[in-house]
Design a protein around this motif. Structure first.
Motif, PDB file in Angstrom:
ATOM      1  N   GLY A 166      11.942  86.841  77.236  1.00 53.87           N
ATOM      2  CA  GLY A 166      11.952  85.380  77.260  1.00 53.87           C
ATOM      3  C   GLY A 166      11.998  84.779  75.864  1.00 53.87           C
ATOM      4  O   GLY A 166      12.713  83.803  75.618  1.00 53.87           O
ATOM      5  N   ALA A 167      11.249  85.378  74.941  1.00 61.30           N
ATOM      6  CA  ALA A 167      11.247  84.888  73.555  1.00 61.30           C
ATOM      7  C   ALA A 167      12.634  85.020  72.929  1.00 61.30           C
ATOM      8  O   ALA A 167      13.094  84.129  72.213  1.00 61.30           O
ATOM      9  CB  ALA A 167      10.213  85.669  72.736  1.00 61.30           C
ATOM     10  N   LEU A 168      13.314  86.132  73.207  1.00 61.08           N
ATOM     11  CA  LEU A 168      14.667  86.336  72.682  1.00 61.08           C
ATOM     12  C   LEU A 168      15.635  85.302  73.248  1.00 61.08           C
ATOM     13  O   LEU A 168      16.486  84.765  72.528  1.00 61.08           O
ATOM     14  CB  LEU A 168      15.151  87.753  73.012  1.00 61.08           C
ATOM     15  CG  LEU A 168      14.430  88.899  72.284  1.00 61.08           C
ATOM     16  CD1 LEU A 168      14.922  90.252  72.803  1.00 61.08           C
ATOM     17  CD2 LEU A 168      14.641  88.798  70.771  1.00 61.08           C
ATOM     18  N   LEU A 169      15.521  85.012  74.535  1.00 61.07           N
ATOM     19  CA  LEU A 169      16.384  84.006  75.154  1.00 61.07           C
ATOM     20  C   LEU A 169      16.153  82.619  74.554  1.00 61.07           C
ATOM     21  O   LEU A 169      17.093  81.850  74.348  1.00 61.07           O
ATOM     22  CB  LEU A 169      16.139  83.962  76.666  1.00 61.07           C
ATOM     23  CG  LEU A 169      16.655  85.139  77.500  1.00 61.07           C
ATOM     24  CD1 LEU A 169      16.284  84.947  78.966  1.00 61.07           C
ATOM     25  CD2 LEU A 169      18.167  85.268  77.357  1.00 61.07           C
ATOM     26  N   ASP A 188       7.025  80.631  67.366  1.00 57.71           N
ATOM     27  CA  ASP A 188       6.963  79.554  68.353  1.00 57.71           C
ATOM     28  C   ASP A 188       7.675  79.950  69.644  1.00 57.71           C
ATOM     29  O   ASP A 188       7.248  79.566  70.739  1.00 57.71           O
ATOM     30  CB  ASP A 188       7.578  78.269  67.778  1.00 57.71           C
ATOM     31  CG  ASP A 188       6.683  77.630  66.726  1.00 57.71           C
ATOM     32  OD1 ASP A 188       5.467  77.870  66.758  1.00 57.71           O
ATOM     33  OD2 ASP A 188       7.208  76.896  65.865  1.00 57.71           O
ATOM     34  N   ALA A 189       8.763  80.714  69.517  1.00 59.72           N
ATOM     35  CA  ALA A 189       9.464  81.203  70.707  1.00 59.72           C
ATOM     36  C   ALA A 189       8.574  82.177  71.475  1.00 59.72           C
ATOM     37  O   ALA A 189       8.492  82.121  72.714  1.00 59.72           O
ATOM     38  CB  ALA A 189      10.773  81.882  70.308  1.00 59.72           C
ATOM     39  N   LEU A 190       7.899  83.068  70.756  1.00 63.09           N
ATOM     40  CA  LEU A 190       6.988  84.024  71.379  1.00 63.09           C
ATOM     41  C   LEU A 190       5.814  83.300  72.026  1.00 63.09           C
ATOM     42  O   LEU A 190       5.388  83.646  73.139  1.00 63.09           O
ATOM     43  CB  LEU A 190       6.479  85.025  70.339  1.00 63.09           C
ATOM     44  CG  LEU A 190       5.501  86.092  70.841  1.00 63.09           C
ATOM     45  CD1 LEU A 190       6.174  86.973  71.891  1.00 63.09           C
ATOM     46  CD2 LEU A 190       4.980  86.945  69.681  1.00 63.09           C
ATOM     47  N   SER A 246      19.905  77.807  73.622  1.00 66.82           N
ATOM     48  CA  SER A 246      18.600  77.353  74.121  1.00 66.82           C
ATOM     49  C   SER A 246      17.975  76.265  73.257  1.00 66.82           C
ATOM     50  O   SER A 246      17.108  75.517  73.719  1.00 66.82           O
ATOM     51  CB  SER A 246      17.623  78.533  74.194  1.00 66.82           C
ATOM     52  OG  SER A 246      18.061  79.516  75.088  1.00 66.82           O
ATOM     53  N   VAL A 247      18.391  76.187  71.988  1.00 67.88           N
ATOM     54  CA  VAL A 247      17.755  75.287  71.019  1.00 67.88           C
ATOM     55  C   VAL A 247      18.634  74.062  70.745  1.00 67.88           C
ATOM     56  O   VAL A 247      19.849  74.191  70.583  1.00 67.88           O
ATOM     57  CB  VAL A 247      17.481  76.023  69.691  1.00 67.88           C
ATOM     58  CG1 VAL A 247      16.746  75.121  68.722  1.00 67.88           C
ATOM     59  CG2 VAL A 247      16.686  77.303  69.949  1.00 67.88           C
ATOM     60  N   ILE A 305       5.360  73.910  70.260  1.00 68.51           N
ATOM     61  CA  ILE A 305       6.432  72.932  70.058  1.00 68.51           C
ATOM     62  C   ILE A 305       6.730  72.274  71.398  1.00 68.51           C
ATOM     63  O   ILE A 305       6.566  72.888  72.444  1.00 68.51           O
ATOM     64  CB  ILE A 305       7.710  73.596  69.497  1.00 68.51           C
ATOM     65  CG1 ILE A 305       8.111  74.797  70.364  1.00 68.51           C
ATOM     66  CG2 ILE A 305       7.518  74.030  68.054  1.00 68.51           C
ATOM     67  CD1 ILE A 305       9.408  75.449  69.963  1.00 68.51           C
ATOM     68  N   ASP A 306       7.165  71.014  71.359  1.00 70.42           N
ATOM     69  CA  ASP A 306       7.431  70.294  72.599  1.00 70.42           C
ATOM     70  C   ASP A 306       8.663  70.880  73.291  1.00 70.42           C
ATOM     71  O   ASP A 306       9.713  71.067  72.672  1.00 70.42           O
ATOM     72  CB  ASP A 306       7.649  68.806  72.319  1.00 70.42           C
ATOM     73  CG  ASP A 306       7.718  68.005  73.607  1.00 70.42           C
ATOM     74  OD1 ASP A 306       6.669  67.575  74.091  1.00 70.42           O
ATOM     75  OD2 ASP A 306       8.848  67.834  74.139  1.00 70.42           O
ATOM     76  N   THR A 307       8.546  71.153  74.570  1.00 69.44           N
ATOM     77  CA  THR A 307       9.621  71.805  75.323  1.00 69.44           C
ATOM     78  C   THR A 307      10.877  70.946  75.402  1.00 69.44           C
ATOM     79  O   THR A 307      11.988  71.437  75.198  1.00 69.44           O
ATOM     80  CB  THR A 307       9.144  72.141  76.752  1.00 69.44           C
ATOM     81  OG1 THR A 307       7.907  72.854  76.680  1.00 69.44           O
ATOM     82  CG2 THR A 307      10.168  72.979  77.488  1.00 69.44           C
TER      83      THR A 307
END
Length: 431
Positions: free
Chosen positions: A25-28, A45-47, A34-35, A62-64
């Motif tokens: 999920g962090a990699l995605l 922050d991704a992790l 995704s960003v 961080i805000d989704t």
């Protein structure tokens, strides 16, 4: 290699499954698709976001909505869904969908993940869980849409509604409204508050309890476990509402909402950072107790709290530990005590580490953050985005432990139990 993996104990396989999903999920979430173009998402922050989603917590660094595109938000929603149902249940669901036979090892994993006492009807339970989830989330999305469509274009409102319904039923406090506002703009919207509360409550009861309710349709006919869960849940919701209303300047609706949300959901309609120490302490207690076994929530669980309460009560009354005209075994009491002690240990060690790594914050803020992570709640006084890398790593680890449970993590190291040896008993002075 595959044979070696299959021989691993259930606790270890479940832990590995969650860890792999979090990393994937962090990699995605780090992919350009995704960003948002004007946003920056660091690996930590991704992790953090992936862990919080899979562990159905809701704490955010961080805000989704502000940092992730529609694809990225979809990834977060998918991670929440997998985390809520459990990696094992999702995997078995895919096996069933492909028309393949569910093997014995898979049944063992499901039994471990759902906290069932028997292998009987395991496949039927998984099918019922998946169907139940679809029904609750579908109804929640439809009703939420009636609220969000008043403020957003229909397509955007539909996306928000589906995301919110998934997050609420899986007891994860994520939102996609942006600007770190959570549900504060809707603090007086009775419909959205009640929809969210209903989804949280049923998601926190546990799938087996809901199935028992649907099947029996009478409190007297329910299993003892279901009676314990329902009674404890109602009591905690009522007491929590009264205490929050007494300590904070909020409405009765706000007090009830936060009493529900603190039981591992993490949504807020008032800024938690403005709560008094008394209010924060009440929330800490509710977060530590958490939801029920086999549910989408965390904490030590309602049944654990109930057993400990009945054990203390019997000690003073000199009567058998019992409830609903049924006795509670000494093994159950010992398990409940072990879970509570281990959980307190995790919270204490986590709080100590946070005090060392984040000395600029008050103790109550750090304690609140740690208990929120352990209970997979997601409520925060507002310090999460400003934590250091070390602080975020500690919270990530605590969220992971909270979702899996201390007992599961301990069992992952046990390949072959030692022979049961009995020693001569001797009295120890207590108290």
């Amino acid at each position: 290699m595959i044979k070696r993996i299959k021989k691993q104990p259930p606790g270890r396989l479940i832990t590995m499954g969650f860890a792999l999903v979090i990393l994937f999920g962090a990699l995605l979430l780090l992919l350009p698709v995704s960003v948002r173009e004007d946003a920056v998402v660091t690996p930590i922050d991704a992790l953090f976001t992936s862990t919080s989603a899979v562990c159905v917590t809701g704490l955010i660094a961080i805000d989704t909505a502000d940092h992730f595109t529609a694809f990225g938000q979809g990834v977060v929603a998918a991670l929440i869904q997998v985390g809520g149902l459990g990696v094992t249940s999702v995997g078995v669901g895919l096996i069933i969908a492909m028309g393949k036979r569910v093997g014995f090892k898979s049944r063992v994993l499901i039994r471990e993940a759902l906290n069932t006492d028997s292998y009987k009807g395991i496949v039927k339970i998984v099918k019922a869980v998946l169907l139940m989830t679809l029904c609750f989330e579908g109804a929640g999305a439809l009703l939420s849409f009636l609220v969000f469509v008043q403020d957003y274009p229909p397509v955007h409102a539909l996306g928000i509604s589906v995301f919110h319904s998934i997050a609420a039923f899986n007891n994860s406090g994520f939102d996609v409204l942006g600007n770190l506002q959570n549900l504060i703009p809707y603090q007086n919207d009775i419909l959205l508050n009640l929809i969210t509360c209903v989804l949280i409550i049923f998601g926190g009861l546990g799938f087996l309890v809901i199935l028992d309710i649907i099947k029996k349709r009478s409190f007297k006919k329910l299993s003892m476990h279901s009676k314990v869960v329902i009674t404890t849940t109602v009591t905690l919701l009522a007491v929590g509402t009264l205490l929050l209303k007494a300590t904070e300047d909020i409405t009765w609706l706000g007090a009830f909402f936060h009493s529900v949300s603190a039981r591992t959901a993490g949504f807020s309609t008032y800024p938690i950072g403005s709560f008094s120490n008394a209010g924060l302490f009440v929330l800490c207690i509710l977060m530590f107790i958490g939801a029920s076994p086999g549910s989408t929530g965390g904490g030590i669980k309602t049944s654990t709290f109930f057993v400990l309460f009945q054990s203390a009560r019997s000690m003073f009354s000199k009567k058998q530990i019992a409830a609903f005209k049924r006795g509670i075994s000494g093994k159950t009491v010992a398990t409940a005590s072990s879970i509570t002690i281990l959980s307190l240990g995790v919270v204490c060690v986590g709080t100590f580490l946070m005090c060392v790594l984040e000395p600029e914050y008050e103790l109550i803020q750090l304690l609140f953050e740690v208990i929120s992570a352990f209970g997979t709640v997601g409520l925060s006084t507002g310090i999460t985005p400003d934590l250091s890398v070390g602080g975020k790593l500690v919270i990530i680890l605590i969220m992971f432990i909270g979702r899996l449970g201390a007992m599961t993590l301990i069992s992952m190291w046990i390949d072959h139990p030692e022979p049961n040896v009995h020693y001569t008993e001797e009295t120890i002075t207590i108290g």
